[in-house]
Design a protein around this motif. Structure first.
Motif, mmCIF file in Angstrom:
data_model
loop_
_atom_site.group_PDB
_atom_site.id
_atom_site.type_symbol
_atom_site.label_atom_id
_atom_site.label_comp_id
_atom_site.label_asym_id
_atom_site.label_seq_id
_atom_site.Cartn_x
_atom_site.Cartn_y
_atom_site.Cartn_z
ATOM 1 N N GLU A 1 0.827 -1.194 0.000
ATOM 2 C CA GLU A 1 0.000 0.000 0.000
ATOM 3 C C GLU A 1 0.871 1.256 0.000
ATOM 4 N N GLU A 2 1.877 1.240 0.840
ATOM 5 C CA GLU A 2 2.782 2.384 0.919
ATOM 6 C C GLU A 2 3.453 2.662 -0.412
ATOM 7 N N GLN A 3 3.943 1.598 -1.003
ATOM 8 C CA GLN A 3 4.634 1.714 -2.275
ATOM 9 C C GLN A 3 3.729 2.314 -3.352
ATOM 10 N N PHE A 4 2.492 1.848 -3.346
ATOM 11 C CA PHE A 4 1.546 2.296 -4.353
ATOM 12 C C PHE A 4 1.170 3.767 -4.126
ATOM 13 N N LYS A 5 0.920 4.093 -2.879
ATOM 14 C CA LYS A 5 0.625 5.482 -2.513
ATOM 15 C C LYS A 5 1.728 6.413 -3.001
ATOM 16 N N TYR A 6 2.937 6.020 -2.697
ATOM 17 C CA TYR A 6 4.106 6.809 -3.064
ATOM 18 C C TYR A 6 4.164 7.014 -4.576
ATOM 19 N N PHE A 7 3.942 5.914 -5.302
ATOM 20 C CA PHE A 7 3.957 5.961 -6.762
ATOM 21 C C PHE A 7 2.904 6.930 -7.290
ATOM 22 N N LEU A 8 1.712 6.831 -6.714
ATOM 23 C CA LEU A 8 0.615 7.680 -7.170
ATOM 24 C C LEU A 8 0.902 9.152 -6.883
ATOM 25 N N LYS A 9 1.443 9.417 -5.724
ATOM 26 C CA LYS A 9 1.741 10.794 -5.358
ATOM 27 C C LYS A 9 2.737 11.401 -6.338
ATOM 28 N N GLU A 10 3.753 10.626 -6.639
ATOM 29 C CA GLU A 10 4.765 11.085 -7.590
ATOM 30 C C GLU A 10 4.168 11.435 -8.940
ATOM 31 N N LYS A 11 3.207 10.645 -9.352
ATOM 32 C CA LYS A 11 2.576 10.852 -10.652
ATOM 33 C C LYS A 11 1.387 11.805 -10.566
ATOM 34 N N ARG A 12 1.158 12.313 -9.364
ATOM 35 C CA ARG A 12 0.017 13.204 -9.137
ATOM 36 C C ARG A 12 -1.300 12.537 -9.498
ATOM 37 N N LEU A 13 -1.396 11.289 -9.102
ATOM 38 C CA LEU A 13 -2.643 10.558 -9.298
ATOM 39 C C LEU A 13 -3.305 10.369 -7.945
ATOM 40 N N LYS A 14 -4.572 10.071 -7.978
ATOM 41 C CA LYS A 14 -5.329 10.003 -6.724
ATOM 42 C C LYS A 14 -5.319 8.623 -6.081
#
Ligand SMILES: [Mn+2]
Ligand SMILES: [Mn+2]
Ligand SMILES: [Zn+2]
Ligand SMILES: [Zn+2]
Lengths: 154, 154
Positions: free
Chosen positions: B5-18
């Motif tokens: 979950e953390e990894q995915f959150k981080y990825f999304l934040k970087e890409k400015r996705l929700k």
DNA sequence: ATGTAATTGATTATCATTCTCAATTATATT
DNA sequence: AATATAATTGAGAATGATAATCAATTACAT
């Protein structure tokens, strides 16, 4: 290349299947096609020869061509299944360029042997295998490099 | 396993996705699933948890999971694409039993090295590869043997 | 020449995956 | 907290390769 035709005829006779004009057109088309091909390509090749066979028949014939040892499934390039001729040709594996789609064939005895060893270790009887390496070919290498640079700078 | 979950959150934040509830449900489902799975399996797993996400959203999320390094395409078993978790897991290849469908995983340093050598020879930059060996597992071996015997006698 | 099972073409069905689009929502900004 | 806005969602339609149906045709053993 009537050898393909002979081989197919022989196979059909053994299985008590008919050697129809449609099947004849299909192997003829295959002898003409040189590299990797999809069902659709057989269909097109027949059209080029100003003839025609329904696509359904092409699809129905492919399993026969495989069973008779003339062709095999080669790659899974996403959408459609890709075949190639294998009769009297040595086994090989494939590299596929992610950029231009080019297919490079290679064969390596050591890889084959290692696979046998691995299977033996796992009490597994190998029947066939697919080794597909995706990456970038020499020609696309430079394009890739400059592109990567731009991405880093942006 | 909140690490996924953390990894995915981080990825999304970087890409400015929700980071939506749907995406949360999907990674949670994936942390539960242990082996190889298809899009449909994610969908089912969420249902088991008495929740739901549309299948379209599952399909839309898969590329994100791949890009974030959490899963990868593994096998091409004809019909549907099969994935598996790869985050913090070593690379491996697969043997697939033609009889029972069992998947055996293996990894072999020598095979990997040989592949690098081959690519180098061909000026090819490898990105990823799939080595899939089809055959018969130990359990199915006996069945196969007796079957082959019968075929020979008939 | 006849009988019969195999084959064909046209069409429809399947089935995984993608696309469309209007309605909703997450997140940054005020 | 309210607002703005671009991202996301679900439902359903679309796609596209391949498989299945079925009546009409054909290859081939006798
Ligand atoms: Mn090839
Ligand atoms: Mn695996
Ligand atoms: Zn290339
Ligand atoms: Zn098995």
């Amino acid at each position: 290349m009537a050898i393909y035709e002979e081989q197919f005829k022989y196979f059909l006779k053994e299985k008590r299947l008919k050697y129809t004009k449609e099947r004849k057109k299909i192997i003829k088309a295959i002898t003409v096609i040189q590299k990797h091909f999809a069902a659709e390509d057989i269909h097109q090749q027949i059209r080029k020869q100003k003839s025609r066979v329904s696509l359904a028949t092409v699809y129905r014939t492919i399993p026969l061509l495989i069973d008779s040892g003339l062709i095999t499934e080669t790659l899974y390039r996403g959408e459609k299944v890709v075949y190639e001729k294998i009769y009297n040709k040595p086994h090989h594996d494939h590299m596929v360029c992610l950029s231009c789609g080019k297919i490079i064939e290679f064969s390596n005895e050591n890889v084959e042997k290692l696979q046998e060893d691995i299977c033996h270790k796992h009490f597994f009887i190998p029947v066939e295998h697919y080794l597909e390496i995706k990456g970038y070919c020499q020609e696309c290498r430079d394009k890739l490099k400059s592109k990567t640079k731009n991405e880093l700078n942006s």
